[in-house]
Scaffold this motif. Structure first.
Motif, PDB file in Angstrom:
ATOM      1  N   GLY A 241       0.766  -1.338  -0.069  1.00 21.71           N
ATOM      2  CA  GLY A 241      -0.024  -0.002   0.139  1.00 21.71           C
ATOM      3  C   GLY A 241       0.764   1.437   0.030  1.00 21.71           C
ATOM      4  N   GLY A 242       2.225   1.252  -0.113  1.00 25.75           N
ATOM      5  CA  GLY A 242       2.959   2.486  -0.412  1.00 25.75           C
ATOM      6  C   GLY A 242       2.611   3.128  -1.618  1.00 25.75           C
ATOM      7  N   THR A 243       2.977   4.249  -1.704  1.00 25.05           N
ATOM      8  CA  THR A 243       2.493   5.405  -2.767  1.00 25.05           C
ATOM      9  C   THR A 243       3.051   4.694  -4.108  1.00 25.05           C
ATOM     10  OG1 THR A 243       4.689   6.593  -2.496  1.00 25.05           O
ATOM     11  CG2 THR A 243       2.461   7.398  -1.358  1.00 25.05           C
ATOM     12  N   ALA A 244       2.245   5.071  -4.944  1.00 26.61           N
ATOM     13  CA  ALA A 244       2.608   4.391  -6.678  1.00 26.61           C
ATOM     14  C   ALA A 244       3.594   5.382  -7.278  1.00 26.61           C
ATOM     15  CB  ALA A 244       1.381   4.532  -7.363  1.00 26.61           C
ATOM     16  N   CYS A 245       4.313   4.748  -8.145  1.00 29.89           N
ATOM     17  CA  CYS A 245       5.360   5.658  -8.830  1.00 29.89           C
ATOM     18  C   CYS A 245       4.598   6.432  -9.588  1.00 29.89           C
ATOM     19  CB  CYS A 245       6.262   4.453  -9.634  1.00 29.89           C
ATOM     20  SG  CYS A 245       7.077   3.497  -8.516  1.00 29.89           S
ATOM     21  N   PRO A 246       5.265   7.824  -9.822  1.00 22.24           N
ATOM     22  CA  PRO A 246       4.803   8.694 -10.788  1.00 22.24           C
ATOM     23  C   PRO A 246       5.466   8.424 -12.249  1.00 22.24           C
ATOM     24  CG  PRO A 246       6.534   9.735  -9.507  1.00 22.24           C
ATOM     25  CD  PRO A 246       6.225   8.327  -9.122  1.00 22.24           C
ATOM     26  N   GLU A 247       5.132   9.370 -13.126  1.00 25.49           N
ATOM     27  CA  GLU A 247       5.645   8.942 -14.503  1.00 25.49           C
ATOM     28  C   GLU A 247       7.164   8.855 -14.491  1.00 25.49           C
ATOM     29  OE1 GLU A 247       5.733  13.889 -15.881  1.00 25.49           O
ATOM     30  OE2 GLU A 247       4.792  12.403 -17.022  1.00 25.49           O
ATOM     31  N   THR A 248       7.639   8.037 -15.238  1.00 28.47           N
ATOM     32  CA  THR A 248       9.145   7.774 -15.440  1.00 28.47           C
ATOM     33  C   THR A 248       9.704   8.215 -16.799  1.00 28.47           C
ATOM     34  OG1 THR A 248       8.765   5.471 -16.282  1.00 28.47           O
ATOM     35  CG2 THR A 248       9.039   5.744 -13.882  1.00 28.47           C
ATOM     36  N   VAL A 249       8.800   8.775 -17.981  1.00 29.54           N
ATOM     37  CA  VAL A 249       9.285   9.396 -18.982  1.00 29.54           C
ATOM     38  C   VAL A 249       8.508  10.758 -19.307  1.00 29.54           C
ATOM     39  CG1 VAL A 249       9.318   8.920 -21.420  1.00 29.54           C
ATOM     40  CG2 VAL A 249       9.599   7.032 -19.965  1.00 29.54           C
ATOM     41  N   GLN A 250       9.137  11.713 -19.585  1.00 27.98           N
ATOM     42  CA  GLN A 250       8.571  13.009 -20.097  1.00 27.98           C
ATOM     43  C   GLN A 250       8.922  13.195 -21.349  1.00 27.98           C
ATOM     44  OE1 GLN A 250       9.753  15.898 -16.839  1.00 27.98           O
ATOM     45  NE2 GLN A 250       8.177  15.649 -15.668  1.00 27.98           N
ATOM     46  N   ARG A 251       7.892  13.820 -21.962  1.00 24.78           N
ATOM     47  CA  ARG A 251       8.180  14.165 -23.323  1.00 24.78           C
ATOM     48  C   ARG A 251       7.851  15.835 -23.484  1.00 24.78           C
ATOM     49  NH1 ARG A 251       5.956  10.833 -27.985  1.00 24.78           N
ATOM     50  NH2 ARG A 251       6.176  12.222 -29.837  1.00 24.78           N
ATOM     51  N   THR A 252       8.758  16.490 -24.333  1.00 23.39           N
ATOM     52  CA  THR A 252       8.528  18.058 -24.421  1.00 23.39           C
ATOM     53  C   THR A 252       8.828  18.279 -25.959  1.00 23.39           C
ATOM     54  OG1 THR A 252       8.906  20.372 -23.657  1.00 23.39           O
ATOM     55  CG2 THR A 252      10.855  18.756 -23.819  1.00 23.39           C
ATOM     56  N   LYS A 253       8.286  19.479 -26.501  1.00 20.62           N
ATOM     57  CA  LYS A 253       8.343  19.737 -27.896  1.00 20.62           C
ATOM     58  C   LYS A 253       9.962  20.411 -28.008  1.00 20.62           C
ATOM     59  CE  LYS A 253       3.689  20.319 -28.693  1.00 20.62           C
ATOM     60  NZ  LYS A 253       2.267  21.236 -28.887  1.00 20.62           N
TER      61      LYS A 253
END
Length: 127
Positions: free
Chosen positions: A94-106
């Motif tokens: 029940g620990g906190t879930a992982c946020p995004e591991t990939v980010q994309r930008t223009k």
């Protein structure tokens, strides 16, 4: 009763576990009702302790730092860059879930010249 014996109360109920998760300690108590008639110390234990196990403690997601942004994925015009981070510890119990591991930008690289040149050539051929 023997002259060196003492009277004690019944044990109390166990206290709550000292930990809300994982391993902790719990205690119970009793009191001395009457000390030995001969004036000696009462040798009866008045506190008992034992380990207690609660549900596993939550383990939160842990991530590495973000990587550097990648190169723009195009040599001219509009494209995108990405950056990533890795999961060091997966969440459990029940620990906190992982946020995004990939980010994309223009991203935008110099204008593509090919298109303009082709239009001029076609215009010349059409004349």
């Amino acid at each position: 009763t023997a002259p060196s014996s003492c009277l004690v109360t019944e044990w109390s109920e166990w206290d709550e576990c000292s930990a809300s998760c994982g391993t902790g300690m719990k205690r119970r108590h009793r009191m001395i009702k009457m000390t030995p008639a001969d004036g000696s110390m009462c040798k009866a234990e008045t506190t008992e302790a034992e380990k207690c196990m609660m549900p596993e403690c939550p383990i939160d997601c842990e991530l590495t730092e973000w990587s550097q942004w990648s190169e723009c994925n195009t040599s001219c015009g509009k494209g995108h860059m990405i950056r990533m981070r890795m999961i060091k510890i997966e969440p459990q119990f029940g620990g906190t879930a992982c946020p995004e591991t990939v980010q994309r930008t223009k991203c935008r690289v110099r204008k593509c010249l090919r298109g303009a040149g082709m239009e001029k050539r076609r215009w010349k051929e059409a004349r």
